[in-house]
Design a protein around this motif. Sequence first.
Motif, PDB file in Angstrom:
ATOM      1  N   VAL A 404       2.261  -4.628 -10.364  1.00 20.25           N
ATOM      2  CA  VAL A 404       3.199  -5.131  -9.355  1.00 20.25           C
ATOM      3  C   VAL A 404       3.751  -4.000  -8.495  1.00 20.25           C
ATOM      4  O   VAL A 404       4.493  -4.260  -7.536  1.00 20.25           O
ATOM      5  N   SER A 405       3.390  -2.745  -8.799  1.00 18.12           N
ATOM      6  CA  SER A 405       3.912  -1.589  -8.071  1.00 18.12           C
ATOM      7  C   SER A 405       2.822  -0.975  -7.206  1.00 18.12           C
ATOM      8  O   SER A 405       1.785  -0.539  -7.715  1.00 18.12           O
ATOM      9  N   ARG A 406       3.060  -0.895  -5.921  1.00 19.92           N
ATOM     10  CA  ARG A 406       2.088  -0.256  -5.035  1.00 19.92           C
ATOM     11  C   ARG A 406       1.969   1.234  -5.333  1.00 19.92           C
ATOM     12  O   ARG A 406       0.921   1.839  -5.075  1.00 19.92           O
ATOM     13  N   LYS A 407       3.017   1.809  -5.904  1.00 19.12           N
ATOM     14  CA  LYS A 407       3.011   3.236  -6.210  1.00 19.12           C
ATOM     15  C   LYS A 407       2.234   3.548  -7.485  1.00 19.12           C
ATOM     16  O   LYS A 407       1.651   4.636  -7.624  1.00 19.12           O
ATOM     17  N   HIS A 408       2.198   2.617  -8.434  1.00  6.27           N
ATOM     18  CA  HIS A 408       1.627   2.921  -9.747  1.00  6.27           C
ATOM     19  C   HIS A 408       0.419   2.061 -10.143  1.00  6.27           C
ATOM     20  O   HIS A 408      -0.172   2.290 -11.192  1.00  6.27           O
ATOM     21  N   LYS A 409       0.038   1.092  -9.311  1.00  5.35           N
ATOM     22  CA  LYS A 409      -1.074   0.220  -9.706  1.00  5.35           C
ATOM     23  C   LYS A 409      -2.410   0.954  -9.757  1.00  5.35           C
ATOM     24  O   LYS A 409      -3.375   0.444 -10.337  1.00  5.35           O
ATOM     25  N   HIS A 410      -2.465   2.172  -9.203  1.00  5.15           N
ATOM     26  CA  HIS A 410      -3.696   2.958  -9.297  1.00  5.15           C
ATOM     27  C   HIS A 410      -4.063   3.256 -10.756  1.00  5.15           C
ATOM     28  O   HIS A 410      -5.235   3.544 -11.068  1.00  5.15           O
ATOM     29  N   LEU A 411      -3.063   3.200 -11.632  1.00  8.09           N
ATOM     30  CA  LEU A 411      -3.342   3.416 -13.055  1.00  8.09           C
ATOM     31  C   LEU A 411      -4.302   2.371 -13.602  1.00  8.09           C
ATOM     32  O   LEU A 411      -4.936   2.580 -14.646  1.00  8.09           O
ATOM     33  N   LEU A 412      -4.400   1.221 -12.918  1.00 10.63           N
ATOM     34  CA  LEU A 412      -5.261   0.122 -13.347  1.00 10.63           C
ATOM     35  C   LEU A 412      -6.541   0.036 -12.519  1.00 10.63           C
ATOM     36  O   LEU A 412      -7.236  -0.987 -12.566  1.00 10.63           O
ATOM     37  N   ASP A 413      -6.866   1.083 -11.790  1.00  9.09           N
ATOM     38  CA  ASP A 413      -8.089   1.072 -10.988  1.00  9.09           C
ATOM     39  C   ASP A 413      -9.294   0.756 -11.870  1.00  9.09           C
ATOM     40  O   ASP A 413      -9.481   1.364 -12.942  1.00  9.09           O
ATOM     41  N   GLY A 414     -10.096  -0.196 -11.413  1.00 11.83           N
ATOM     42  CA  GLY A 414     -11.276  -0.607 -12.170  1.00 11.83           C
ATOM     43  C   GLY A 414     -11.062  -1.844 -13.008  1.00 11.83           C
ATOM     44  O   GLY A 414     -12.030  -2.387 -13.558  1.00 11.83           O
ATOM     45  N   GLY A 494      12.198 -12.374  -7.196  1.00 10.84           N
ATOM     46  CA  GLY A 494      11.404 -11.917  -6.064  1.00 10.84           C
ATOM     47  C   GLY A 494      10.517 -10.743  -6.430  1.00 10.84           C
ATOM     48  O   GLY A 494      10.820  -9.962  -7.340  1.00 10.84           O
ATOM     49  N   LEU A 495       9.412 -10.602  -5.705  1.00 13.65           N
ATOM     50  CA  LEU A 495       8.443  -9.549  -6.011  1.00 13.65           C
ATOM     51  C   LEU A 495       8.948  -8.171  -5.615  1.00 13.65           C
ATOM     52  O   LEU A 495       8.626  -7.171  -6.271  1.00 13.65           O
ATOM     53  N   ASP A 496       9.747  -8.080  -4.552  1.00 12.24           N
ATOM     54  CA  ASP A 496      10.266  -6.773  -4.134  1.00 12.24           C
ATOM     55  C   ASP A 496      11.195  -6.183  -5.187  1.00 12.24           C
ATOM     56  O   ASP A 496      11.095  -4.998  -5.529  1.00 12.24           O
ATOM     57  N   ALA A 497      12.106  -7.009  -5.708  1.00 16.85           N
ATOM     58  CA  ALA A 497      13.031  -6.519  -6.737  1.00 16.85           C
ATOM     59  C   ALA A 497      12.285  -6.175  -8.018  1.00 16.85           C
ATOM     60  O   ALA A 497      12.623  -5.196  -8.701  1.00 16.85           O
ATOM     61  N   LYS A 501      12.176  -2.427  -9.798  1.00 13.32           N
ATOM     62  CA  LYS A 501      12.539  -2.174 -11.192  1.00 13.32           C
ATOM     63  C   LYS A 501      11.444  -1.387 -11.916  1.00 13.32           C
ATOM     64  O   LYS A 501      11.734  -0.466 -12.694  1.00 13.32           O
ATOM     65  N   VAL A 502      10.185  -1.765 -11.672  1.00 14.35           N
ATOM     66  CA  VAL A 502       9.078  -1.048 -12.310  1.00 14.35           C
ATOM     67  C   VAL A 502       9.042   0.399 -11.832  1.00 14.35           C
ATOM     68  O   VAL A 502       8.894   1.340 -12.630  1.00 14.35           O
ATOM     69  N   ASP A 503       9.201   0.606 -10.542  1.00 12.44           N
ATOM     70  CA  ASP A 503       9.200   1.972 -10.003  1.00 12.44           C
ATOM     71  C   ASP A 503      10.333   2.795 -10.602  1.00 12.44           C
ATOM     72  O   ASP A 503      10.160   3.991 -10.897  1.00 12.44           O
ATOM     73  N   GLN A 504      11.487   2.178 -10.798  1.00 11.52           N
ATOM     74  CA  GLN A 504      12.643   2.904 -11.308  1.00 11.52           C
ATOM     75  C   GLN A 504      12.443   3.390 -12.737  1.00 11.52           C
ATOM     76  O   GLN A 504      12.788   4.529 -13.069  1.00 11.52           O
TER      77      GLN A 504
END
Length: 614
Positions: A404-414, A494-497, A501-504
Amino acid sequence: MTVGEAAGTQSLLGWNQGPGMTVGEVAGTQSLLGWNQGPGMTVGEAAGTQSFLGQNHGPGITVDFVSRRKRTSRKKMAPVVNQSELKKQRLMMIGSEQNGSVNPLNGSVNPQNGSVIQKNGSISPQKGSVDPQNGSIEGGELLKTILNVVLKERLVTGIDRRQKVVDFKLPAELESLLDLTIRREGHPLKEADSLVGDVVSHSVKTQHPYFFNQLYGGIGEEALAGAWLVEALNTNQYTFEVAPVFIVVERYVIGELISLFGWGAGDGIFAPGGSISNMYAMAVARYRQNPEVKCKGVFGMKPLVAFTSDQSHYSITKSAHWLGLGLDNVVTVPTDDQGRMTPSALKSAIARVRSEGREPFFVNATAGSTVLGAYDPLGALAEVCEEEGVWLHVDACWGGSAIVSRKHKHLLDGINRADSLSWNPHKMLGASLQCSVFLTKHKGLLHECNSARATYLFQQDKHYDASYDSGDKSVQCGRKTDAFKLWFLLKLQGLDATEAKVDQVFELSREVRSRPGFRLIAEPQCTNVCFWYVPPSLRGQEETGEWWIKVSKVAPEVKKRMVLEGSLMVGYQPLANKRLVNFFRMVLTCGGQVRTRADMDHALDEIERLGADL
């Protein structure tokens, strides 16, 4: 009169009975099960009225509950009664009871809701207060008590940081403190607040900002409200017939998740926890490779072998046991120094298994391992599995929330190249326990693998689209409406909140690295922070075997002290396959109260304070 007899009045069970009638006999009135029965009739008999089975029976006709056949000695059917006329008759009967006539419990009947008010003013069989104007039960007092305690103790609205995380008692002491006895007369509702208070005071406050102990935590108001609502409605997630809202919600949520994880199509089901979700994966993978296993079992087949990393969850070995594969047919694949499965080691292990005459069928990759929070290289593992023709499953129960995080979803690449995945929103995301989903890109496979075609539930000639009945693709019959809890949480929050939270928590998990006396096991990948605390007495010494033995005793002792004081909860463990002695694992989740840098500082200060003299 016998039990339940009354002269044209309504009884506790909702029957209107006349003198000389046995239980269930009624002259043209409605019974507990919705039958209208006449004098001298057996159960299910009615003179031209509607029975339990929706049929209209005349006098002398019975209903066979087992075979649902009419007895051969009683064949004549009465004509169908005009339903509007029947409703008028019932309304007339209700009107005749406005005077509150006597029921078999020697009390009056409230014609509005059928509740029984005894002469002494008490309510039977329910407990509640009585409205003196109309004698109805006010109800809801217990629910108000629970809500008041939840709000008073701030269990979802921000707990006082000065409060203990736990007021620890040893098992024997706790058993003596709690009133565990169940009595025939029950427990007075007026004393329920003390009962509830005892439960809360002796429970771990997982919503506390100083609770870092597990891969879950407290929940917020939205999560609790959704959980309470599904419990109040108390239905089963197997057919649209009994769970229409929850069925369409689950279909919607699964569709959204399939898209979120990068698949064009697929299927899924909410399951009772990540362990069962992982078992679903192993079962459908086996069925896809050998469909005959559903009828013939594993007898006569080559031994099927599953592969998983040395950091994976123990549910993989349990699944192999429950599915009859055997623990010897689970191959552990080595990981690197960060705890990530090595693709070359997987390829070698598959080749070795084939050379032994066994059949590789399933690879379990991990996205956020339980202890280190490691993310396996999913793209490289997918390449190996595609080359070898082996099912790739991703256990993303913990680390999947990075999606759900644009900053951290790269961890799930593939992950979009996997055949299936499991994810637990009740972990990092903060949905209420339990909320776990299994997804696969192979549409229809869940139903093919698990269908039992029970004709009393999954009739194909229903008056609605029977494909909405999802229960036959589940291994369970009874299944909770867990998808609604995730939908309700995200709908309100909401998805933004949720992303924020995940980013935090990812950001806060990086706060430990530069503190004296704290040594990281590895750089955090997820929100697990794993470290040793080295007390002053052990600093600056040669790190011999004896030194490491002393370090291994620090975490258990500090943990004992923090729990006894109730000031903090952080887990610890060794990792024998990495030759790592006891170390702390601090876990951050999004549920409940928002944590701050000050909370992280407090946790580290507390560990330092409690271990300073070691």
